[in-house]
Design a protein around this motif. Structure first.
Motif, mmCIF file in Angstrom:
data_model
loop_
_atom_site.group_PDB
_atom_site.id
_atom_site.type_symbol
_atom_site.label_atom_id
_atom_site.label_comp_id
_atom_site.label_asym_id
_atom_site.label_seq_id
_atom_site.Cartn_x
_atom_site.Cartn_y
_atom_site.Cartn_z
ATOM 1 N N VAL A 109 0.712 -1.288 0.044
ATOM 2 C CA VAL A 109 -0.009 -0.103 -0.195
ATOM 3 C C VAL A 109 0.768 1.333 0.075
ATOM 4 C CG1 VAL A 109 -2.438 -0.646 0.657
ATOM 5 C CG2 VAL A 109 -0.597 -0.438 2.474
ATOM 6 N N PHE A 112 -1.298 4.888 -0.768
ATOM 7 C CA PHE A 112 -2.511 4.671 -0.733
ATOM 8 C C PHE A 112 -3.418 6.286 -0.681
ATOM 9 C CE2 PHE A 112 -6.138 4.138 2.046
ATOM 10 C CZ PHE A 112 -7.188 3.356 1.271
ATOM 11 N N SER A 113 -4.328 6.506 -1.563
ATOM 12 C CA SER A 113 -5.105 7.482 -1.240
ATOM 13 C C SER A 113 -4.327 8.695 -1.516
ATOM 14 C CB SER A 113 -6.238 7.348 -0.229
ATOM 15 O OG SER A 113 -7.142 6.832 -0.735
ATOM 16 N N ARG A 128 -0.982 -3.614 -3.805
ATOM 17 C CA ARG A 128 -1.843 -2.372 -3.568
ATOM 18 C C ARG A 128 -1.135 -1.093 -3.697
ATOM 19 N NH1 ARG A 128 -3.850 -3.637 2.015
ATOM 20 N NH2 ARG A 128 -2.487 -5.493 1.783
ATOM 21 N N ILE A 131 -3.201 2.660 -4.765
ATOM 22 C CA ILE A 131 -4.556 2.405 -4.699
ATOM 23 C C ILE A 131 -5.237 3.718 -4.527
ATOM 24 C CG2 ILE A 131 -6.670 1.470 -3.512
ATOM 25 C CD1 ILE A 131 -5.266 -0.815 -2.992
ATOM 26 N N HIS A 132 -6.279 4.196 -5.257
ATOM 27 C CA HIS A 132 -7.040 5.102 -4.930
ATOM 28 C C HIS A 132 -6.537 6.660 -4.913
ATOM 29 C CE1 HIS A 132 -11.272 6.856 -4.515
ATOM 30 N NE2 HIS A 132 -11.698 5.712 -3.957
ATOM 31 N N LYS A 134 -5.662 10.358 -5.914
ATOM 32 C CA LYS A 134 -6.613 11.380 -6.638
ATOM 33 C C LYS A 134 -5.993 12.529 -7.144
ATOM 34 C CE LYS A 134 -9.951 10.085 -2.693
ATOM 35 N NZ LYS A 134 -8.698 9.133 -2.080
ATOM 36 N N GLU A 155 -5.239 0.220 -8.223
ATOM 37 C CA GLU A 155 -6.665 -0.081 -8.076
ATOM 38 C C GLU A 155 -7.598 1.105 -7.703
ATOM 39 O OE1 GLU A 155 -9.472 -3.577 -6.002
ATOM 40 O OE2 GLU A 155 -7.872 -2.514 -4.797
ATOM 41 N N TYR A 156 -8.483 1.325 -8.149
ATOM 42 C CA TYR A 156 -9.590 2.422 -7.810
ATOM 43 C C TYR A 156 -8.824 3.649 -8.134
ATOM 44 C CZ TYR A 156 -13.367 -0.177 -5.502
ATOM 45 O OH TYR A 156 -14.480 -1.167 -5.216
ATOM 46 N N ALA A 158 -8.260 7.266 -9.052
ATOM 47 C CA ALA A 158 -9.250 8.492 -9.511
ATOM 48 C C ALA A 158 -8.416 9.657 -9.835
ATOM 49 C CB ALA A 158 -9.940 8.705 -8.283
ATOM 50 N N HIS A 184 -10.677 4.956 -12.465
ATOM 51 C CA HIS A 184 -11.600 5.884 -13.083
ATOM 52 C C HIS A 184 -11.207 7.323 -13.118
ATOM 53 C CE1 HIS A 184 -12.447 5.844 -9.021
ATOM 54 N NE2 HIS A 184 -12.992 6.923 -8.803
ATOM 55 N N PRO A 249 -17.271 3.534 -14.205
ATOM 56 C CA PRO A 249 -17.021 2.308 -14.323
ATOM 57 C C PRO A 249 -18.268 1.417 -14.018
ATOM 58 C CG PRO A 249 -15.493 2.866 -12.496
ATOM 59 C CD PRO A 249 -15.984 4.271 -13.165
#
Lengths: 256, 504
Positions: A109, A112-113, A128, A131-132, A134, A155-156, A158, A184, A249
């Motif tokens: 991770v 992460f985010s 991971r 992940i996510h 933004k 993953e995920y 944005a 996405h 998605p």
């Protein structure tokens, strides 16, 4: 414990041996010193202390020798951390701004985010990664990984930029599965081969256009300067770009 | 494909009263009313109405009424109209049936089977109109024991260092509802009401709009799986930081804020591109264990320099008691349990109706477990999920809660009619929408007054009930299950609730 205060290149520097300090003691020390105007920390004997760089919210430099613990730079805003060694899980968790440079591997991770800032990792990372992440307007996190990543990277996603060079590794192909599942937003650049079955079904593959090449060149140059390697050698690799096929998605998944 | 779904509601227009003023046309966000220029008349469409009553209540001549469509199916206990209609929707779309608000099914509401005590003869009741009554509640970790420095009798000092505490004037807070799911004016209304009433409101996981940072001292900010809006300034402005693991309406799954609701403003607060879905993954991908939870709790404590209690919210599920024990040991200062009637801006209907357990049972078992383990003092216990009135609040406190959260009740105070269309983003009351035209319908000055009034009314009622029991401080009722009795409950239910049968 040994705190030396001196000044190098007009920066107020503090040296701290982390030997025997708990993460709370060490972080409190960093926060207090940063509040008093210390601009650079040299931490030695770091052994598993978590959350280094968290809650400092200032553009201080932190040079780490040893192995920092989980959540290095979590919720970080501003510091520039250099680690001469490997890093554990959760590096750059929900990071907002600043930079982390890892002369080694990191665990799971990473980034992460993340909402901003940059993370450069010389070697490979665990599961991971990114992940996510933004982005919003000019606030765009960047992760550059010299080697390989494990499953679920991106993953995920944005937003932001995730670059996997596939360079500092013996493996010819990426082995990760579920790359970019649920993606996405943002973009992933891969400097190694992948098969389509390794990708999330929300991800499209494209060749790099001029803009992509410029972005890639910029961050590869930064990577090469951090780790003293040849940027051109990296850029000569065959890169592909992964992008989200849909902004929504799962837009068709539901019925009212 | 022709739809086999019949209209849910019928709109009846009294043509003698209707003055064709078009208020209904403007008010309906579901397109039920229109102006027919040829006939110069306002008319209604069939099949669009969701029963939100906006037109009925705003019609200046009371010309409108809305009824459920009396379409009768052949009576069948198993194949109810709702079951048939859900199958029909899925057959026509292949999708997951989505819904809004909390579980509306007929599972037992245990609050209605619990009754409160009152003083008669042997101990006097207290009249709250002439004697002070204390509803003050402190949330946060309490020490196992306290040491007092009595050396100087002139100034006795507390030696024990207390963990951060939050004072509530009334033990009712507003539940987490994210900006994006609800409108900015809901956030403004609840934030102001919380300030006025000395309680807290909760951002949910959509971040905090910059205009609302000034209410930080009455704000709980959430850190959830999407990590939307989470940045150091957001964490540091708050009174409490809450890690959201789950919610009662949809335990175990994440959330998808549909792209329609991600407007420019919502996108700036969430930090995602305009119009994309805001995806909150099912788990937090940095929390796969109690140890990981502990890591995030302490990361947040580090990020906020140990100045704020860290709350952890979970949905009430079968093994909540064991999980809660782990959460306390992981360092949570406040535990929030959200029961299976907890509401949502959008959830798969099948999950809302089938996953999780009633909050009353979860609360009783968590409180009991934490007491048995001798760690109940280490965390405050907050519950939510379908709290309807002050009776539910006071029963929850007697069962062991420190405070309760209200979501639906607060929204009803703002005008919500519980029509369960939150997931469409078209809320005609300007509540569960991010549409700027609709959001304007909720005036935050009036909204704040309505929400504060609700808490004011409940406070009076709670004081009345406390006084009736001969208790003058809510602290004295907390976890005092002897003040509760059960009716129409089995022995097992009474045992789980830790409550005796009425008359016993």
């Amino acid at each position: 414990m040994n705190n030396n205060l001196n000044t190098i290149s007009n920066k107020k520097v503090m040296e701290i041996s982390a030997d025997g300090l708990s993460y709370r003691e060490l972080n409190t020390k960093l926060r207090e010193a940063a509040a008093q105007g210390i601009e650079k920390f040299k931490l030695t004997d770091v052994c598993g202390q978590r959350y280094l760089g968290t809650g400092l919210n200032k553009p201080v430099e932190i040079d780490i020798r040893g192995t920092p613990g989980n959540d290095l730079g979590a919720f970080m805003e501003g510091p520039e951390i250099t680690v001469h060694g490997n890093v554990q899980d959760g590096c750059g968790n929900t990071m907002n701004d600043g930079e982390i440079i890892v002369h080694g591997h990191t665990g799971d991770v990473v980034g992460f985010s993340a909402r901003g800032g940059k993370i450069f990792i010389r070697d490979s990372v665990g599961y991971r990664a990114g992940i996510h992440m933004k982005e919003y307007k000019d606030k765009k996190p960047v992760i550059v990984i010299g080697g390989n990543a494990q499953d679920f990277c991106g993953e995920y996603m944005a937003g932001g930029i995730l670059i996997l060079l596939g360079f500092n590794t013996h493996e010819v192909n990426f082995k990760a599965n579920f790359i970019g599942t649920g993606m996405h937003g943002g973009v992933i650049y891969l400097g190694n081969k992948v098969e389509t079955y390794q990708l999330g079904k929300e991800v499209g593959i494209a060749e790099l256009d001029e803009n992509d090449n410029n972005v890639l060149r910029q961050y590869v140059n930064e990577f090469a300067s951090h780790f003293n390697c040849d940027a051109e050698e990296i850029l000569n690799r065959q890169f592909i770009k992964l992008f989200p096929r849909w902004l929504r998605p799962y837009g068709q998944l539901y019925v009212y | 494909m022709k739809s086999y779904l019949a209209p849910k509601f019928i709109i009846e227009r009294d043509t003698e009263r209707c003055i064709n003023c078009k208020v209904c046309v403007n008010q309906c966000s579901f397109d039920s009313h229109y102006y027919d220029a040829d006939d110069d008349k306002v008319k209604s469409r069939i099949g669009k109405c969701v029963g939100c009553h906006r037109c009925v209540l705003f019609c200046p001549t009371q010309a409108l009424t809305v009824r459920e469509n009396p379409l009768d199916y052949r009576a069948n206990y198993n194949w109810s109209p709702e079951v048939i209609e859900d199958i029909t929707k899925q057959a026509e779309s292949g999708g997951v049936v989505l819904t809004g608000m909390g579980n509306d099914k007929s599972q037992r509401i245990y609050w209605d089977h619990l009754l409160l005590n009152a003083s008669q003869v042997t101990n006097p009741s207290i009249d709250p109109l002439r004697e002070p009554m204390e509803l003050t509640t402190y949330l946060g970790r309490k020490p196992d024991k306290i040491d007092i420095d009595k050396q100087d009798p002139q100034s006795i000092k507390l030696k024990t260092e207390l963990a951060p505490q939050v004072k509530l004037d009334v033990p009712v807070m507003f539940s987490a509802m994210s900006y994006g799911a609800v409108s900015i004016n809901v956030h403004k209304s609840l934030a102001r009401a919380a300030v006025e009433m000395g309680t807290l409101w909760n951002t949910g996981e959509g971040g905090l709009h910059p205009d609302l940072y000034k209410y930080g001292n009455n704000t709980i900010v959430q850190v959830a799986s999407g990590r939307f809006g989470v940045q150091p300034s957001y964490l540091n402005i708050a009174r409490v930081v809450e890690i959201k693991i789950g919610q009662g309406a949809k335990p175990g799954i994440g959330g998808h804020l549909p792209g329609e609701k991600v407007t420019a403003e919502v996108s700036s607060t969430r930090m995602i591109p305009h119009g994309t879905d805001a995806l909150s993954p099912a788990p937090q991908h940095d929390i796969y264990s109690i140890e990981d939870l502990s890591q995030l709790i302490h990361a947040l404590k580090e990020a906020t320099n140990y100045t704020k209690p860290i709350s952890v919210k979970i949905a009430a599920v079968h093994n909540s008691a064991a999980i809660a024990s782990g959460m306390v040991r992981a360092g949570a200062d406040i535990i929030v349990l959200d029961g299976f009637r907890g509401a949502t801006g959008a959830a798969p209907k099948i999950i809302r109706e089938n996953v999780g357990i009633p909050i009353e049972l979860a609360l009783a078992s968590v409180d009991t477990r934490l007491r048995q383990e001798g760690i109940r003092n280490q965390a405050s216990l907050v519950i939510s999920g379908g709290i309807r009135n002050s009776g539910d609040v006071i029963k929850a406190i007697a069962l062991g809660a420190d405070a309760v959260n209200i979501g639906t009740a607060a929204l009803v105070a703002l005008g919500c009619r519980v029509c369960q269309q939150c997931h469409t983003g078209k809320c005609a009351w300007g509540i569960c929408t991010s549409d700027l035209f609709l959001s304007k319908r909720l005036n935050p000055d009036i909204g704040a007054r309505r929400a504060a009034n609700l808490l004011r009314g409940w406070s009076h009622e709670i004081k009345d009930m406390l006084g009736g029991m001969g208790i003058n401080a809510i602290e004295s009722l907390r976890g005092n299950r002897l003040h509760l009795r059960g009716i129409d409950l089995t022995d097992t239910e009474l045992e789980v609730l830790g409550v005796r049968m009425a008359g016993n």
